[in-house]
Motif scaffolding. Structure first.
Motif, PDB file in Angstrom:
ATOM      1  N   UNK A 156       0.831  -1.205   0.000  1.00 48.11           N
ATOM      2  CA  UNK A 156       0.000   0.000   0.000  1.00 48.11           C
ATOM      3  C   UNK A 156       0.868   1.259   0.000  1.00 48.11           C
ATOM      4  N   UNK A 157       1.946   1.252   0.774  1.00 51.29           N
ATOM      5  CA  UNK A 157       2.863   2.392   0.802  1.00 51.29           C
ATOM      6  C   UNK A 157       3.486   2.633  -0.573  1.00 51.29           C
ATOM      7  N   UNK A 158       3.852   1.557  -1.267  1.00 48.87           N
ATOM      8  CA  UNK A 158       4.492   1.710  -2.578  1.00 48.87           C
ATOM      9  C   UNK A 158       3.536   2.290  -3.610  1.00 48.87           C
ATOM     10  N   UNK A 159       2.215   2.093  -3.405  1.00 48.85           N
ATOM     11  CA  UNK A 159       1.221   2.626  -4.339  1.00 48.85           C
ATOM     12  C   UNK A 159       0.801   4.042  -3.942  1.00 48.85           C
ATOM     13  N   UNK A 160       0.477   4.227  -2.676  1.00 45.26           N
ATOM     14  CA  UNK A 160      -0.072   5.506  -2.235  1.00 45.26           C
ATOM     15  C   UNK A 160       0.979   6.457  -1.669  1.00 45.26           C
ATOM     16  N   UNK A 161       2.169   5.945  -1.433  1.00 51.82           N
ATOM     17  CA  UNK A 161       3.251   6.777  -0.949  1.00 51.82           C
ATOM     18  C   UNK A 161       4.043   7.406  -2.082  1.00 51.82           C
ATOM     19  N   UNK A 162       5.170   8.020  -1.789  1.00 54.23           N
ATOM     20  CA  UNK A 162       5.990   8.700  -2.799  1.00 54.23           C
ATOM     21  C   UNK A 162       6.410   7.838  -3.988  1.00 54.23           C
ATOM     22  N   UNK A 163       6.643   6.511  -3.848  1.00 58.85           N
ATOM     23  CA  UNK A 163       7.077   5.736  -5.023  1.00 58.85           C
ATOM     24  C   UNK A 163       6.044   5.683  -6.136  1.00 58.85           C
TER      25      UNK A 163
END
Length: 438
Positions: free
Chosen positions: A260-267
């Motif tokens: 989820x972080x990789x999609x909704x975060x800076x990446x």
């Protein structure tokens, strides 16, 4: 080993599916984290009662088989949930069963191997990593394809390309109530996982029937176990509890929220890439766990813990200072953190077991610490991730510092204590079976 592999297979599969679950139950990232809380509450209760249940159960292998069979049923039922309450309920049941099974497995293995548990306990946790590695790979083909579109007023917008290309498969998201029970593709992935669970349960039942083995306290004729005071044991359990809270909670939190972080975060990556990132984490975890089996033969648990904390710290630095702007740094941080977590839990348990006797009840208490960590840390990350994606790196950093501090305190306590295993002295004037001829 079969059940150990299955347990983290069940644990690791939820994280990569988080965005699809949001679609199924119609919620957002801030609120979907409650499913981790539900599962962790179940795991916590299961851990507390698991030790007692296994103490009163004579046919321990059969009890393990029944628990795994019930987990497989619950896994098949999870993707049929259409509300967040139902989804949380099924994950709570799954966590309850997993907590009881995990407690029995850990205590039984420690009692079975005793002083010789050095290389065997890391081998047990290697199977955790192996199961966790397979889970994201199995679900990846069944995930929706989300793409980042806009970022305005602090809110990200995403488009599910799979929903556009295959609307019938995702008609559960339709406003037409008559279409609300169409089968989403994620259901097939969970059916495969549940089917594997059934096969493992059946195969283990066959093994139990052919070669039954009752786990008891390991007895060694050459050593005796030194009894510890209640106060000493209590202090060690109190310090180990938060250490396992951080280790288990961060391991679960990072693995479950990474996609989820990789999609909704800076990446701004796709869910499929996020799933592969999760598999990379578990791949590094598994490979490192495998090599730890051989390191544990030659090196002490404390030495391995120090090495793990060094690698853990390196991954934390990369994640905190580089991963927010460079995709390669996120991959590198993921590998380092996977390596750092790999044998940390097993090494801490093995290290502590050298000084106190870990019973079913004590392992249940320690497992409760891990369950609380799995409940609190992933939920905290998911709650703030939408508005503050950097929360992932902040929590990783705080957990790293806290782990080092607790390990140092335990070391200062153990440094002047002898291990509980004491070699028995040879019996003088022993009689030998030798015939003398006068």
């Amino acid at each position: 080993m079969q059940f150990v592999c299955q347990l983290h297979f069940y644990v690791a599969v939820v994280g990569p599916c988080l965005l699809d679950f949001q679609e199924i139950v119609h919620t957002d990232t801030q609120h979907i984290g409650v499913i981790f809380t539900g599962r962790s509450i179940g795991y916590l209760v299961g851990s507390l009662i698991g030790g007692t249940l296994f103490d009163f159960t004579e046919r321990k292998q059969l009890f393990m088989t029944v628990l795994n069979f019930l987990i497989a049923i619950s896994m098949c039922a999870i993707p049929w949930s259409r509300t967040i309450e139902m989804l949380t309920g099924w994950l709570l049941v799954t966590g309850l069963l997993m907590g009881a099974l995990d407690t029995g497995l850990n205590a039984g293995c420690l009692n079975l191997w005793g002083k010789e548990s050095g290389p065997f306990y890391p081998a047990l946790h290697f199977m955790y990593g192996f199961g966790s590695l397979l889970a994201p790979l199995i679900v990846a083909p069944f995930l929706g394809d989300y793409h980042h579109e806009t970022f305005t007023n602090g809110t990200s917008s995403y488009r599910n390309e799979t929903l556009l290309q295959h609307p019938l498969d995702y008609s559960f998201n339709s406003t037409n109530k008559s279409d609300s029970f169409e089968i989403p593709p994620l259901t097939y992935a969970y059916s495969i996982i549940g089917g594997i669970g059934f096969l493992v349960s059946i195969s283990f039942l066959v093994v139990c029937t052919i070669a039954p083995l009752e786990v008891g306290i390991n007895k060694n004729e050459t050593t005796e176990i030194k009894q510890r005071s209640y106060i000493f044991v209590t202090i060690i359990v109190i310090l180990t509890f938060p250490l396992l809270f951080v280790i288990t909670g961060l391991e679960a939190g990072y693995a479950q929220m990474l996609a989820t972080y990789s999609v909704k975060g800076p990446p701004h990556l796709t869910p499929v890439i996020g799933s592969y990132l999760t598999s990379t984490f578990w791949g590094a975890f598994t490979i490192s766990s495998f090599f730890c089996i051989f390191f544990a033969i030659k090196y002490s648990s404390l030495t391995i813990i120090i090495f793990d904390l060094i690698v853990f710290s390196a991954g934390t630095v990369v994640l905190l200072f580089l991963a927010t702007t460079r995709e390669w740094a996120l991959w590198l941080a993921t590998v380092l953190l996977g390596m750092g977590f790999a044998s940390l839990y097993a090494s801490v348990i093995s290290w502590v077991e050298r000084y106190i006797n870990i019973t079913n009840k004590i392992i249940g208490i320690l497992a409760t610490g891990g369950a609380l960590g799995e409940m609190a840390i992933p939920y905290t990350i998911s709650y703030f991730l939408e508005k503050t994606p950097e929360v992932l790196s902040y929590i990783v950093t705080a957990s790293c510092v806290f782990s080092i501090l607790l390990t140092a305190i335990l070391y200062l306590i153990f440094i002047n204590k002898q291990e509980k295993y004491v070699e028995k002295k040879a019996i003088p004037n022993a009689t030998f079976d030798i015939d003398y001829i006068e």
